[in-house]
Design a protein around this motif. Structure first.
Motif: not given
Length: 330
Positions: A290-302
């Motif tokens: 959906e186009g998530a940035s690396d920072n958004e993906l990192l937040a989801a991982i955390h």
């Protein structure tokens, strides 16, 4: 990235430094405890993450302190150009170990290429050395190909090669000593694994307590407890005094190891599974596409790691997990 960001730890104080990645949920075998005969409910290839997408997500995990990655399936060697993905992963700064789980039916053709691509260790599923029993368990008469793959792995320089035998009462229970002798002959490490109630097939498997079985074998062969391998994995090992023989047990049912769990699993579609015995998951693949940035993906991982369950409930709720093992990634 700050040092506090570069460590993944859940709310129970467990550091998560191990990621298992399913590169396909498909398999060329139909082991009775894993996939039902005739099963066709596999993920659509259009939903599979590409090698580039997998490498991006894996890279984010490695940047957060994950140092060990294992490629799994299904059968990972059915995924085309797997060595390309392996090379992408081994190029990640901070990665310490890349390993592979396989049924070895395709291993003879790929062993040397995998070694050259940077795969360091292999786990091979092998429940029996009897051809008829092998066909009964797996649905295919291909034991010679598996044995050829094992010898090719040894020739390619893989060490240790671990043989994973799922022990079922009344099925292959009486053949464990034969497997142990085979492992000793070829300098493999045999590990006995308890069946888990994952999917209908897992619940129907004939469970046996391998804690007691392992202790009996250790006493019979005068083996002593040993710490073997890297990190705090789930296996408990014994070895001979001269180091010539070693074997282990993995006991998710009789003596679970959840308090030391250091791993999460990434499905072929990018779903992050937080526990084999719970339904908690996060759709990282969907976020990525959906186009998530690396920072958004990192937040989801955390956020996902913060929600990792304390333990499985296989014993208390054996009917809870309806997905099959190949969907989760072993």
């Amino acid at each position: 990235m700050s040092s506090s960001q570069a460590v993944l730890a859940d709310r129970f104080g467990r550091r998560i430094d191990y990621l298992r990645v399913s590169v396909t949920d498909r398999c060329d075998l139909r082991c009775t405890y894993c996939l039902p005969k005739g099963f066709k409910g596999f993920e659509e290839p259009a939903h599979w993450l590409s090698h580039e997408e997998m490498a991006r997500l894996i890279g984010l995990f490695v940047g957060l302190g994950v140092s060990k990655v294992r490629l799994t399936g299904g059968e990972p060697l059915l995924r085309r150009n797997l060595t390309d993905l392996a090379m992408r992963i081994t190029a990640l700064p901070g990665l310490r170990d890349l390993s592979l789980s396989t049924n070895a039916t395709q291993l003879a053709r790929h062993a040397h290429a995998l070694k050259e691509a940077g795969v360091t260790r292999l786990n091979v599923s092998l429940d029996t050395l009897d051809a008829a029993r092998f066909a009964q368990i797996t649905g295919r008469d291909c034991l010679p190909q598996v044995l050829e793959g094992l010898l090719a792995a040894r020739a390619a320089g893989f060490a240790p090669v671990k043989l994973n035998a799922v022990v079922q009462a009344g099925v292959n229970e009486a053949e464990i000593e034969q497997l142990l002798v085979f492992a000793l002959k070829h300098s493999f490490v045999l590990r006995l694994i308890e069946t888990m109630p994952i999917g209908d097939t897992g619940r129907q498997a004939a469970y046996i307590d391998v804690t007691a079985l392992g202790e009996r074998i250790a006493q019979q062969y005068q083996l002593i407890p040993q710490v073997l391998g890297q990190g705090s994995g789930p296996a408990r090992y014994w070895a001979s005094a001269d180091g010539g023989m070693s074997f282990g047990v993995i006991t998710p049912m009789s003596r679970h190891f959840c308090a030391a769990c250091n791993r999460v699993r990434l499905g072929v579609d990018g779903t992050l599974y937080l526990c084999l015995g719970q339904n908690d998951s996060v759709a990282l693949g969907s976020l990525l596409r959906e186009g998530a940035s690396d920072n958004e993906l990192l937040a989801a991982i955390h956020a996902a790691i913060a929600a990792k369950p304390e333990r499985h409930h296989f014993n208390e709720a054996p009917d809870k997990i309806v997905r099959f093992m190949s969907q989760t990634g072993g």
